[in-house]
Motif scaffolding. Sequence first.
Motif, short mmCIF file in Angstrom:
data_model
loop_
_atom_site.label_atom_id
_atom_site.label_comp_id
_atom_site.label_asym_id
_atom_site.label_seq_id
_atom_site.Cartn_x
_atom_site.Cartn_y
_atom_site.Cartn_z
N HIS A 119 5.46 -16.15 6.25
CA HIS A 119 4.28 -15.42 6.75
C HIS A 119 4.52 -13.86 5.99
O HIS A 119 5.51 -13.35 6.15
CB HIS A 119 4.39 -15.18 8.30
CG HIS A 119 3.24 -14.23 8.73
ND1 HIS A 119 2.13 -14.79 8.67
CD2 HIS A 119 3.24 -12.98 9.27
CE1 HIS A 119 1.25 -13.76 9.27
NE2 HIS A 119 2.02 -12.66 9.60
N VAL A 120 3.35 -13.58 5.50
CA VAL A 120 3.18 -12.26 4.69
C VAL A 120 2.07 -11.26 5.26
O VAL A 120 1.00 -11.93 5.32
CB VAL A 120 3.19 -12.44 3.11
CG1 VAL A 120 3.04 -10.76 2.31
CG2 VAL A 120 4.18 -13.20 2.59
N ALA A 121 2.35 -10.38 5.67
CA ALA A 121 1.28 -9.43 6.49
C ALA A 121 1.59 -8.04 6.01
O ALA A 121 2.88 -7.53 5.66
CB ALA A 121 1.51 -9.57 7.95
N THR A 122 0.66 -7.14 6.06
CA THR A 122 0.48 -5.66 5.43
C THR A 122 1.22 -4.98 6.84
O THR A 122 1.00 -5.18 8.11
CB THR A 122 -0.69 -5.17 5.12
OG1 THR A 122 -1.73 -5.54 6.35
CG2 THR A 122 -1.36 -5.79 4.03
N ALA A 123 2.21 -4.17 6.53
CA ALA A 123 2.66 -3.30 7.62
C ALA A 123 1.96 -1.81 7.67
O ALA A 123 2.10 -1.55 9.02
CB ALA A 123 4.15 -3.16 7.00
N THR A 124 1.44 -1.51 6.50
CA THR A 124 0.59 -0.22 6.79
C THR A 124 -0.70 -0.42 6.30
O THR A 124 -0.92 -1.24 5.15
CB THR A 124 1.45 0.94 6.26
OG1 THR A 124 1.76 0.68 4.97
CG2 THR A 124 2.63 1.35 6.98
N GLY A 125 -1.64 0.29 6.39
CA GLY A 125 -3.09 0.49 5.81
C GLY A 125 -3.91 -0.94 6.25
O GLY A 125 -3.60 -1.20 7.51
N PRO A 126 -4.83 -1.19 5.41
CA PRO A 126 -5.62 -2.45 6.00
C PRO A 126 -5.02 -3.69 6.18
O PRO A 126 -3.99 -4.10 5.72
CB PRO A 126 -6.84 -2.59 4.97
CG PRO A 126 -6.46 -1.21 4.09
CD PRO A 126 -5.40 -0.69 4.30
N LYS A 127 -5.58 -4.20 7.45
CA LYS A 127 -4.46 -5.44 7.69
C LYS A 127 -5.01 -6.59 6.98
O LYS A 127 -6.26 -6.88 6.70
CB LYS A 127 -4.87 -5.75 9.22
CG LYS A 127 -4.48 -4.84 10.14
CD LYS A 127 -2.97 -4.73 10.03
CE LYS A 127 -2.32 -3.84 11.16
NZ LYS A 127 -0.62 -3.57 10.92
N ALA A 128 -3.99 -7.39 6.40
CA ALA A 128 -4.15 -8.69 5.71
C ALA A 128 -3.06 -9.44 5.88
O ALA A 128 -1.97 -8.85 6.11
CB ALA A 128 -4.74 -8.28 4.25
N GLN A 129 -3.18 -10.45 5.81
CA GLN A 129 -1.88 -11.59 5.82
C GLN A 129 -2.07 -12.81 5.50
O GLN A 129 -3.29 -13.28 5.10
CB GLN A 129 -1.60 -12.07 7.53
CG GLN A 129 -2.77 -12.60 8.23
CD GLN A 129 -2.40 -12.73 9.67
OE1 GLN A 129 -1.53 -12.13 10.14
NE2 GLN A 129 -3.42 -13.63 10.49
N ALA A 130 -1.29 -13.56 4.61
CA ALA A 130 -1.33 -14.81 4.34
C ALA A 130 0.16 -15.83 4.45
O ALA A 130 1.29 -15.17 4.88
CB ALA A 130 -1.61 -14.85 3.03
N ASP A 131 -0.13 -17.03 4.62
CA ASP A 131 0.88 -18.08 4.85
C ASP A 131 1.14 -19.14 3.75
O ASP A 131 0.12 -19.30 3.21
CB ASP A 131 0.65 -18.62 6.29
CG ASP A 131 0.36 -17.81 7.40
OD1 ASP A 131 1.41 -16.52 7.42
OD2 ASP A 131 -0.33 -17.92 8.37
N ALA A 132 2.12 -19.50 3.47
CA ALA A 132 2.38 -20.64 2.67
C ALA A 132 3.43 -21.40 3.38
O ALA A 132 4.49 -21.06 3.90
CB ALA A 132 3.18 -20.04 1.46
N ALA A 133 2.98 -22.63 3.20
CA ALA A 133 3.67 -23.83 4.15
C ALA A 133 5.10 -23.95 3.53
O ALA A 133 5.55 -23.77 2.11
CB ALA A 133 3.12 -25.04 3.96
N PHE A 134 6.02 -24.16 4.52
CA PHE A 134 7.45 -24.11 3.93
C PHE A 134 8.34 -24.95 5.06
O PHE A 134 8.10 -24.83 6.17
CB PHE A 134 8.01 -22.62 3.86
CG PHE A 134 9.49 -22.83 3.39
CD1 PHE A 134 9.96 -22.93 2.18
CD2 PHE A 134 10.57 -22.33 4.44
CE1 PHE A 134 11.54 -22.62 1.91
CE2 PHE A 134 12.08 -22.26 4.07
CZ PHE A 134 12.21 -22.66 2.80
N GLN A 135 9.49 -25.73 4.45
CA GLN A 135 10.26 -26.46 5.42
C GLN A 135 11.76 -26.07 5.44
O GLN A 135 12.31 -26.00 4.42
CB GLN A 135 10.33 -28.03 4.97
CG GLN A 135 10.78 -28.92 5.70
CD GLN A 135 10.51 -28.98 7.33
OE1 GLN A 135 9.30 -28.96 7.56
NE2 GLN A 135 11.47 -29.13 8.31
N VAL A 136 12.35 -25.53 6.52
CA VAL A 136 13.54 -25.15 6.50
C VAL A 136 14.52 -26.53 6.99
O VAL A 136 14.29 -27.30 8.09
CB VAL A 136 13.77 -24.23 7.66
CG1 VAL A 136 15.20 -24.02 7.90
CG2 VAL A 136 12.83 -22.98 7.67
#
Length: 373
Positions: A119-136
Motif C-alpha cells: 500500500h502506497v499513500a501520500t502523507a502530506t498534500g493532496p490525498k492519493a493512494q495505490a495498491d499492488a498485489a503481493f504475497q507474503v
Amino acid sequence: MNRRSARAPRLLTVLALVAALVAGAAPWAPAADGRPTVTLSASQAGTGGSITVKGAGWGPKALLMLLVCGQATPARGVVGGTNSCANADGLAVTTDSAGTFRKRLPVAEPPAACPCVVHVATATGPKAQADAAFQVAGHPVKPLPKESGTGRLSMVADTRLDGSSGVLTWFGAPPSRSFVFTVGNVGTTPVKDPVFQVGTSHGVFAPQWEEQQWRGTVEPGRKARIELPVELTAGAHGSYLVSLKYGGKVLAEQPWGVGRPWGVTLFWLLLCVVVPAAVFRIGMAVVDRIRPRDRYGAQGRHRGRRLARLGARVPGLRPPRQDPPPAGRPLGPAPDTSPNTLPWFAPDTGPSAPEAGQLSAPSDNSTTTKGNP
C-alpha cells in the motif's frame, strides 16, 4: 544478398532490445485515467527479504508511505484500514520532480491474514493512494469479508466542522467539534445504523481511527445529515486533519487548525512570579520574628504604627508625635531627673538635709550682713 541476410538477424535483435526497454519503462508511466501506479520487482517474498517498489504518476516532491498490508486487494483496497498493515516496518519516500520513485522495501508479516498488498499513500498534500498485489510467503491466507447487502453510502455534500473553543480550551481543555456531513444511499436496500470511522492526524503521522455508530436508517435514494463528535487530547494545538471512512474507503477530509492554549503559559508565568514573592514575604516574616528587639526602638515603632492605624480608623484622633532619640544617646530607660536630687550628684552621694532642731549657730569667723543683730 548475403550481407543483407546477415544484417537481418542483427536488426531483429536490436528491435527486440528496444521493445524490451519500452516494456520495462511502461510501468513507470502513469495510468490512462491519471491515477498513480505502483509496480513490484517480485509478486512474492518471505519475511526478512525485500522487494523493489516503483511508482509513477505521483505529484512532484511528494512524501509517500510504503506499507505491507493484509486483508486487502487492489480492487477493494485495505479493508481493515492501516490497522491491518505492518506499520512498524513501513518506509517513507519522496518522489522526484517527475513524480516517480524507486525504493527498497523490507518484507514483514502484517497483523492481518493475506491476501496482501503493498500500500502506497501520500502523507502530506493532496490525498492519493495505490495498491499492488503481493504475497507474503508462509503467511496465513483468509478470504475477505463479504460486503453486507447492496446498500451503499456515498458523500453528496461538503463536510464541515461545527463548534467553537470555550474558555476552558484556552487553559488546556480538550478541543472538540462536530463533524457534519451529508450522505446518500445509492444502493437498493436500506442502510441501518451505519458505523463510520473518524480519524485525526497531526503532521505526517497516520490517523488514529475511532469507530462511531450513527443511529438511524438511510433509505435507498434518500439522504441523511449526520453529525459525529470529534475530540482531541488535552493541550493539543497546531494543524490537524479529520478524516471520515466508511466501508474501508475515505469519504471526506477536513482540516482543523487548533490554537495554542495561552492560558496555560500565562498560568506558569504568574506562578513563577507569585511563588518567589510569597517565599520572600514568609522569609522576611521569619527574620522579623526571630531577630533581637530593643526596648525603646522596636516597641516604640510598633506602638506608633498601632496608633497610626487607630487614628486612620477614628476621625479626629491623631497619635502623639514621638521624637526620635538624639544622636549618641544610648537606648534604654531615660535617667531620673526629678527635683529631689541635683543632676550632677548621684542619688546616694548628694548632701543630706539637716535634721529638725539641729540648726548650728553661725561661726565666729563668719561675716555677717548688715541688718542682722
